[in-house]
Every structure is written in structure tokens, then in C-alpha cells.
Design a protein around this motif. Sequence first.
Motif, mmCIF file in Angstrom:
data_model
loop_
_atom_site.group_PDB
_atom_site.id
_atom_site.type_symbol
_atom_site.label_atom_id
_atom_site.label_comp_id
_atom_site.label_asym_id
_atom_site.label_seq_id
_atom_site.Cartn_x
_atom_site.Cartn_y
_atom_site.Cartn_z
ATOM 1 N N THR A 141 0.765 -1.018 0.141
ATOM 2 C CA THR A 141 -0.201 -0.104 -0.004
ATOM 3 C C THR A 141 0.801 1.355 -0.015
ATOM 4 O OG1 THR A 141 -1.805 -1.200 1.139
ATOM 5 C CG2 THR A 141 -1.725 1.139 1.249
ATOM 6 N N GLU A 142 1.820 1.313 0.940
ATOM 7 C CA GLU A 142 2.970 2.389 0.981
ATOM 8 C C GLU A 142 3.474 2.574 -0.615
ATOM 9 O OE1 GLU A 142 5.621 1.634 3.826
ATOM 10 O OE2 GLU A 142 4.005 1.945 5.619
ATOM 11 N N ASN A 143 3.487 1.663 -1.333
ATOM 12 C CA ASN A 143 4.310 1.670 -2.657
ATOM 13 C C ASN A 143 3.121 1.600 -3.646
ATOM 14 O OD1 ASN A 143 7.585 1.721 -1.969
ATOM 15 N ND2 ASN A 143 6.394 0.298 -0.611
ATOM 16 N N ARG A 144 1.808 1.762 -3.470
ATOM 17 C CA ARG A 144 0.871 1.296 -4.340
ATOM 18 C C ARG A 144 1.122 2.293 -5.859
ATOM 19 N NH1 ARG A 144 -4.908 -0.274 -3.954
ATOM 20 N NH2 ARG A 144 -5.487 -0.333 -5.953
ATOM 21 N N ALA A 145 1.966 3.573 -5.738
ATOM 22 C CA ALA A 145 2.106 4.449 -7.222
ATOM 23 C C ALA A 145 2.950 3.478 -8.079
ATOM 24 C CB ALA A 145 2.577 5.501 -6.703
ATOM 25 N N GLY A 146 4.100 2.665 -7.279
ATOM 26 C CA GLY A 146 5.086 1.759 -8.162
ATOM 27 C C GLY A 146 4.341 0.647 -8.667
ATOM 28 N N LEU A 147 3.466 0.195 -7.719
ATOM 29 C CA LEU A 147 2.741 -1.031 -8.292
ATOM 30 C C LEU A 147 1.853 -0.713 -9.405
ATOM 31 C CD1 LEU A 147 1.647 -3.195 -5.170
ATOM 32 C CD2 LEU A 147 2.566 -3.811 -7.320
ATOM 33 N N GLU A 148 1.211 0.239 -9.401
ATOM 34 C CA GLU A 148 0.164 0.896 -10.447
ATOM 35 C C GLU A 148 1.058 1.017 -11.550
ATOM 36 O OE1 GLU A 148 -3.096 0.766 -10.673
ATOM 37 O OE2 GLU A 148 -3.686 1.154 -8.478
ATOM 38 N N LEU A 149 2.156 1.740 -11.650
ATOM 39 C CA LEU A 149 2.956 2.118 -12.710
ATOM 40 C C LEU A 149 3.660 0.694 -13.338
ATOM 41 C CD1 LEU A 149 5.067 5.017 -11.966
ATOM 42 C CD2 LEU A 149 3.307 4.919 -13.454
ATOM 43 N N LEU A 150 3.902 -0.348 -12.460
ATOM 44 C CA LEU A 150 4.658 -1.522 -13.141
ATOM 45 C C LEU A 150 3.337 -2.195 -14.027
ATOM 46 C CD1 LEU A 150 6.252 -3.982 -13.227
ATOM 47 C CD2 LEU A 150 5.690 -4.549 -10.904
ATOM 48 N N ARG A 151 2.016 -2.189 -13.248
ATOM 49 C CA ARG A 151 0.972 -2.721 -13.891
ATOM 50 C C ARG A 151 0.752 -1.989 -15.507
ATOM 51 N NH1 ARG A 151 -5.184 -2.677 -11.962
ATOM 52 N NH2 ARG A 151 -4.699 -0.637 -11.966
ATOM 53 N N THR A 152 0.900 -0.796 -15.432
ATOM 54 C CA THR A 152 0.538 -0.007 -16.631
ATOM 55 C C THR A 152 1.614 -0.487 -17.676
ATOM 56 O OG1 THR A 152 -0.409 1.849 -15.418
ATOM 57 C CG2 THR A 152 0.443 2.319 -17.573
ATOM 58 N N ALA A 153 2.998 -0.532 -17.107
ATOM 59 C CA ALA A 153 4.314 -0.542 -18.058
ATOM 60 C C ALA A 153 3.897 -2.015 -18.593
ATOM 61 C CB ALA A 153 5.202 -0.549 -17.217
ATOM 62 N N LEU A 154 3.651 -2.823 -17.898
ATOM 63 C CA LEU A 154 3.428 -4.372 -18.524
ATOM 64 C C LEU A 154 2.218 -4.385 -19.417
ATOM 65 C CD1 LEU A 154 3.939 -6.340 -15.031
ATOM 66 C CD2 LEU A 154 5.585 -6.367 -16.915
ATOM 67 N N GLU A 155 1.345 -3.835 -19.299
ATOM 68 C CA GLU A 155 0.047 -3.788 -20.028
ATOM 69 C C GLU A 155 0.645 -3.105 -21.379
ATOM 70 O OE1 GLU A 155 -3.066 -1.778 -17.801
ATOM 71 O OE2 GLU A 155 -3.420 -3.555 -17.008
ATOM 72 N N ALA A 156 1.252 -2.021 -21.443
ATOM 73 C CA ALA A 156 1.720 -1.568 -22.454
ATOM 74 C C ALA A 156 2.653 -2.511 -23.306
ATOM 75 C CB ALA A 156 2.750 -0.136 -22.123
ATOM 76 N N GLU A 157 3.351 -3.272 -22.492
ATOM 77 C CA GLU A 157 4.287 -4.385 -23.465
ATOM 78 C C GLU A 157 3.358 -5.344 -23.859
ATOM 79 O OE1 GLU A 157 7.339 -4.281 -24.330
ATOM 80 O OE2 GLU A 157 7.537 -2.192 -23.150
ATOM 81 N N SER A 158 2.232 -5.318 -23.544
ATOM 82 C CA SER A 158 1.147 -6.728 -23.797
ATOM 83 C C SER A 158 1.672 -7.814 -23.179
ATOM 84 C CB SER A 158 1.060 -6.928 -25.373
ATOM 85 O OG SER A 158 0.358 -5.631 -25.904
ATOM 86 N N SER A 159 2.003 -7.727 -21.963
ATOM 87 C CA SER A 159 3.116 -8.726 -21.047
ATOM 88 C C SER A 159 1.812 -9.670 -20.216
ATOM 89 C CB SER A 159 3.818 -8.280 -20.190
ATOM 90 O OG SER A 159 4.373 -9.502 -19.418
ATOM 91 N N PRO A 160 1.874 -11.077 -20.393
ATOM 92 C CA PRO A 160 0.825 -11.652 -19.670
ATOM 93 C C PRO A 160 0.923 -11.282 -18.002
ATOM 94 C CG PRO A 160 2.518 -13.058 -20.372
ATOM 95 C CD PRO A 160 2.835 -11.751 -21.105
ATOM 96 N N TYR A 161 2.265 -11.129 -17.556
ATOM 97 C CA TYR A 161 2.659 -10.659 -16.132
ATOM 98 C C TYR A 161 1.768 -9.593 -15.667
ATOM 99 C CZ TYR A 161 6.486 -14.016 -16.321
ATOM 100 O OH TYR A 161 7.198 -15.122 -16.134
#
Length: 208
Positions: A141-161
Motif C-alpha cells: 500500500t505504501e508503494n501503491r504508486a509503483g505497483l500501479e506503474l508496473l502494471r501499466t508498463a506491463l500492459e503497454a508491453e502486452s505482457s501476460p505478467y
Amino acid sequence: MTTPDDGQVRTAHLVASVLLGYPDERMYGELPILAEAVAGLPRGEVRARLESFLGHCAATPRSDLAAHYVATFDLKRRCCPYLTYYAYGDTRKRGAALLRFKHAFREAGFELADGELPDHLSVVCELSGRGAVRQARRLMTENRAGLELLRTALEAESSPYADVVAAVLATLPAAGPRQLEAALRLAAQGPPAEEVGLEPYAVMEAGR
């Protein structure tokens, strides 16, 4: 949609911790066990996302997924799995942030393996999976912003992760305005650079 309780969150995080590690033969050998664990979760985004990734694993040769893992997490900084990197980059301030993670692990009675950084998402998920759900959730939760960015970056790469990271995010309380604002700010500015005269804190200092 049913909200997972702490026991179900622990199961989801334990599965995610395995799936976010390097896809070796052992992980592929555990896919039936992981699928059984996920099938026991309540229907909802967490289960659906994990089932989606497990289905991808079942249909993808291990060598192909391994190559994708390296190309994504090891070679693309915007897909960095180390949560404090997004807010602190390669700076000494990141070292102080890592101490919070180390203290949380000690508080929960766990010790890290030699050379292992505590802010790798897989490691934090494992902390929760081993029973320290409260401590792990706090760190996420304290690092939620980083987690959100990681998901966004992976989605931009069309990564299944992206599905695994989305499943982890779905176990956390809904993001508030400040967290969303922080994510947008980090996305716009990127990780900070080291101040003049200071040695950088290497983001890929340790292996998985």
C-alpha cells in the motif's frame, strides 16, 4: 464479487510470488498445484487474473516464457519489479526506503536470503504467503504508486505478467486520490536521478 479474506489473500499472494519468479522447470512442475490453489479462491478479479496467467503458462513453452521474463523484467527499467525504484530510483534515499522493508521482514520473523533485495514484488508476496499478510499489505500500500506503474508498463508491453500484478493490486484497498495522484506524478517524472556527488544504489544489485 466476493472480497478475499486474509487466508485467501495469503493464498493469492503465495501463488503470485511463485509466478513472479523466474519461470524455471520447478515453477512449471508446480502449475497443477498452483491452479488448484487458485480454483479455491472466490470468483472475482484476483482469481480471474491468476487463472488467465496460469492458462498462458500452460499454453506457452517454458523457454519462450523465460525469454519474455528476461526481456521484460531484466532489460526494461520501466518494468522494474523492485517497488522502491519507482519513487527513489538509483539514489541513496532508496537505501532508507529498503530499510522499511527489512524491518517489516524482521518484525514478521523472517530473514532474507543473502543478496536478496526485500522490495522485489515476488519477495513481498512471499512474505504475505508465509503468514505476514498485514506487514506485506502495508508495504504494498505504501508503494501503491509503483505497483500501479508496473502494471501499466506491463500492459503497454502486452505482457501476460500484467495479470499477476493486477491480481496483487486487487487484494489491496481501492486506491485513494493521493495514491492515484502519486502514480500520475511518477509516470510523468520517472524515477529520480542521483544527486551530484553521491554513489547510486544499483537497482539490479541482486538476483531473484
